[in-house]
Scaffold this motif. Structure first.
Motif, PDB file in Angstrom:
ATOM      1  N   VAL A 139       0.844  -1.193   0.000  1.00 52.23           N
ATOM      2  CA  VAL A 139       0.000   0.000   0.000  1.00 52.23           C
ATOM      3  C   VAL A 139       0.881   1.245   0.000  1.00 52.23           C
ATOM      4  CG1 VAL A 139      -1.843  -1.198   1.216  1.00 52.23           C
ATOM      5  CG2 VAL A 139      -0.189   0.130   2.527  1.00 52.23           C
ATOM      6  N   LEU A 140       0.335   2.326  -0.556  1.00 53.75           N
ATOM      7  CA  LEU A 140       1.057   3.597  -0.597  1.00 53.75           C
ATOM      8  C   LEU A 140       1.029   4.235   0.784  1.00 53.75           C
ATOM      9  CD1 LEU A 140       2.350   5.748  -2.591  1.00 53.75           C
ATOM     10  CD2 LEU A 140       0.103   6.851  -2.528  1.00 53.75           C
ATOM     11  N   PRO A 141       2.185   4.585   1.361  1.00 55.78           N
ATOM     12  CA  PRO A 141       2.181   5.259   2.665  1.00 55.78           C
ATOM     13  C   PRO A 141       1.363   6.541   2.613  1.00 55.78           C
ATOM     14  CG  PRO A 141       4.398   4.537   2.092  1.00 55.78           C
ATOM     15  CD  PRO A 141       3.547   4.339   0.857  1.00 55.78           C
ATOM     16  N   GLY A 142       0.381   6.654   3.500  1.00 58.53           N
ATOM     17  CA  GLY A 142      -0.539   7.778   3.453  1.00 58.53           C
ATOM     18  C   GLY A 142      -0.071   8.974   4.258  1.00 58.53           C
ATOM     19  N   ILE A 143      -0.099  10.146   3.656  1.00 60.30           N
ATOM     20  CA  ILE A 143       0.328  11.365   4.337  1.00 60.30           C
ATOM     21  C   ILE A 143      -0.706  11.795   5.376  1.00 60.30           C
ATOM     22  CG2 ILE A 143       0.723  13.849   3.983  1.00 60.30           C
ATOM     23  CD1 ILE A 143       2.126  13.062   1.355  1.00 60.30           C
ATOM     24  N   THR A 144      -1.977  11.752   5.017  1.00 62.32           N
ATOM     25  CA  THR A 144      -3.024  12.139   5.961  1.00 62.32           C
ATOM     26  C   THR A 144      -3.104  11.142   7.107  1.00 62.32           C
ATOM     27  OG1 THR A 144      -4.251  13.165   4.158  1.00 62.32           O
ATOM     28  CG2 THR A 144      -5.466  12.738   6.180  1.00 62.32           C
ATOM     29  N   GLN A 145      -2.911   9.870   6.804  1.00 61.31           N
ATOM     30  CA  GLN A 145      -2.886   8.852   7.866  1.00 61.31           C
ATOM     31  C   GLN A 145      -1.735   9.113   8.830  1.00 61.31           C
ATOM     32  OE1 GLN A 145      -0.282   5.928   7.292  1.00 61.31           O
ATOM     33  NE2 GLN A 145      -0.450   5.964   9.511  1.00 61.31           N
ATOM     34  N   ARG A 146      -0.576   9.464   8.282  1.00 57.32           N
ATOM     35  CA  ARG A 146       0.577   9.759   9.135  1.00 57.32           C
ATOM     36  C   ARG A 146       0.301  10.982  10.018  1.00 57.32           C
ATOM     37  NH1 ARG A 146       6.189   8.847   8.676  1.00 57.32           N
ATOM     38  NH2 ARG A 146       7.192   9.683  10.535  1.00 57.32           N
ATOM     39  N   ALA A 147      -0.340  11.997   9.463  1.00 58.19           N
ATOM     40  CA  ALA A 147      -0.672  13.192  10.234  1.00 58.19           C
ATOM     41  C   ALA A 147      -1.663  12.859  11.346  1.00 58.19           C
ATOM     42  CB  ALA A 147      -1.244  14.266   9.319  1.00 58.19           C
ATOM     43  N   LEU A 148      -2.649  12.005  11.043  1.00 54.16           N
ATOM     44  CA  LEU A 148      -3.605  11.578  12.074  1.00 54.16           C
ATOM     45  C   LEU A 148      -2.895  10.842  13.196  1.00 54.16           C
ATOM     46  CD1 LEU A 148      -6.372  10.888  13.308  1.00 54.16           C
ATOM     47  CD2 LEU A 148      -6.484   8.935  11.708  1.00 54.16           C
ATOM     48  N   TYR A 149      -2.012   9.919  12.845  1.00 57.40           N
ATOM     49  CA  TYR A 149      -1.311   9.145  13.873  1.00 57.40           C
ATOM     50  C   TYR A 149      -0.481  10.052  14.777  1.00 57.40           C
ATOM     51  CZ  TYR A 149      -2.322   4.320  12.441  1.00 57.40           C
ATOM     52  OH  TYR A 149      -2.929   3.109  12.212  1.00 57.40           O
ATOM     53  N   THR A 150       0.183  11.021  14.195  1.00 60.77           N
ATOM     54  CA  THR A 150       1.013  11.931  14.989  1.00 60.77           C
ATOM     55  C   THR A 150       0.167  12.677  16.007  1.00 60.77           C
ATOM     56  OG1 THR A 150       2.579  12.210  13.165  1.00 60.77           O
ATOM     57  CG2 THR A 150       2.596  13.898  14.880  1.00 60.77           C
ATOM     58  N   GLU A 151      -0.985  13.161  15.584  1.00 59.49           N
ATOM     59  CA  GLU A 151      -1.876  13.901  16.488  1.00 59.49           C
ATOM     60  C   GLU A 151      -2.542  12.966  17.486  1.00 59.49           C
ATOM     61  OE1 GLU A 151      -3.729  17.168  18.179  1.00 59.49           O
ATOM     62  OE2 GLU A 151      -2.074  17.081  16.730  1.00 59.49           O
TER      63      GLU A 151
END
Length: 307
Positions: free
Chosen positions: A225-237
């Motif tokens: 799967v393509l690493p998701g930028i929005t998913q990464r931002a959600l995880y950080t928050e």
């Protein structure tokens, strides 16, 4: 307000109604190129450094010339300024391999033995900003109806066959668009792809995340799967707020054993799955918090050293 903005990598603002690509551009003829799609909000490109980093990784995967990120950043800033701060916009960064005629002939790019020669076309590069599609507002507020469709591949394919480019954001999107048209004929808005092992993969233009209480789970990149930028931002928050954020394989059955399913992308941001394969999915109390965490995470997404 303008409805489209087009900027070359030299910083030239072009007339978006005039031709830009040559007919023999390899990106057009073969889909041989990469792109990024980012959200312009308040005159600022959200999570820009993440998008530039992924652009570079995709270029490396396709053996494209190393992107000059300083020039890209300058063109992006020009395009965002031209677009303005009144309305959100969709920004696309496009990089193709260039013109086929630059190779002289279809065989000029090959040495004996089939090795690539040093005759490489000059890449085609540009930045474009357009209005958000009508579907975006509805997906954000009402959620999306989703169907699961098999991609017909194993989760081992990405590692066994890296030339399949499963972790790169390429211009070869015909299959993804076909899946969305198929879903529309079934009365759905979006798709979750699954593997031959019935593992959850991703959407045609989004990352899949499920929520179980204070836990968030998304499939790992190694599954293709393509690493998701929005998913990464959600995880950080979310981690700041005490959530357990995991990268774990998911079976299709796991989608029916969770509090909520989310389709996360750089433009729509967070779209809750309100029905899956015809089964209605009720909204849990955490819906507004997850949406707020995505918005906050994208707003905070800043400089990264290496990702």
């Amino acid at each position: 307000m303008v409805d489209r903005v087009l900027v070359t990598l030299d910083g030239e603002v072009r007339d978006a109604d005039q031709p830009l690509l040559y007919a023999d551009d390899i990106g057009v003829l073969r889909g041989d190129g990469i792109f990024e799609t980012a959200l312009v909000r308040g005159g600022t490109v959200r999570a820009l450094d993440f998008h530039l980093a992924r652009l570079r990784r995709s270029a490396q995967a396709l053996d494209l010339p190393e992107p000059d990120l300083a020039r890209w950043r300058s063109a992006i800033e020009t395009a965002a300024k031209e677009w303005g701060s009144e309305e959100e916009g969709v920004m696309r960064l496009v990089l193709t391999r260039g013109r086929e005629s630059a190779l002289g002939s279809p065989k000029a790019g090959l040495r004996s033995g089939g090795e690539l020669s040093e005759a490489v076309p000059v890449p085609t590069t540009f930045v474009m900003v357009t209005e958000l599609a009508d579907r975006v507002a509805a997906a954000r507020t009402e959620g999306v109806a989703v169907v699961t469709l098999t991609r017909g591949i194993s989760i081992d394919l990405a590692q066994a066959a890296p030339w399949q480019l499963l972790g790169a954001k390429t211009l070869s999107y015909a299959t993804n668009m076909a899946a969305l048209r198929f879903a529309a004929r079934m009365g759905a808005d979006d798709v979750i792809f699954t593997s031959t092992e019935h593992r959850v993969l991703e959407g045609p233009r989004s990352t899949v995340v499920i929520a179980r209480g204070k836990q968030l789970i998304t499939p790992p990149a190694k599954n293709g799967v393509l690493p998701g930028i929005t998913q990464r931002a959600l995880y950080t928050e979310a981690e700041r707020r005490g959530y357990d954020c995991c990268y774990e394989p998911l079976f299709t059955a796991d989608l029916f054993d969770c509090d909520s399913i989310w389709m996360l992308s750089s433009v729509t941001l967070a779209a809750r799955v309100n029905s899956l394969d015809g089964v209605r999915m009720s909204a849990p109390e955490s819906v507004s918090e997850i949406i707020e965490m995505v918005d906050r995470g994208i707003e905070r997404a800043g400089t990264i050293a290496d990702w």
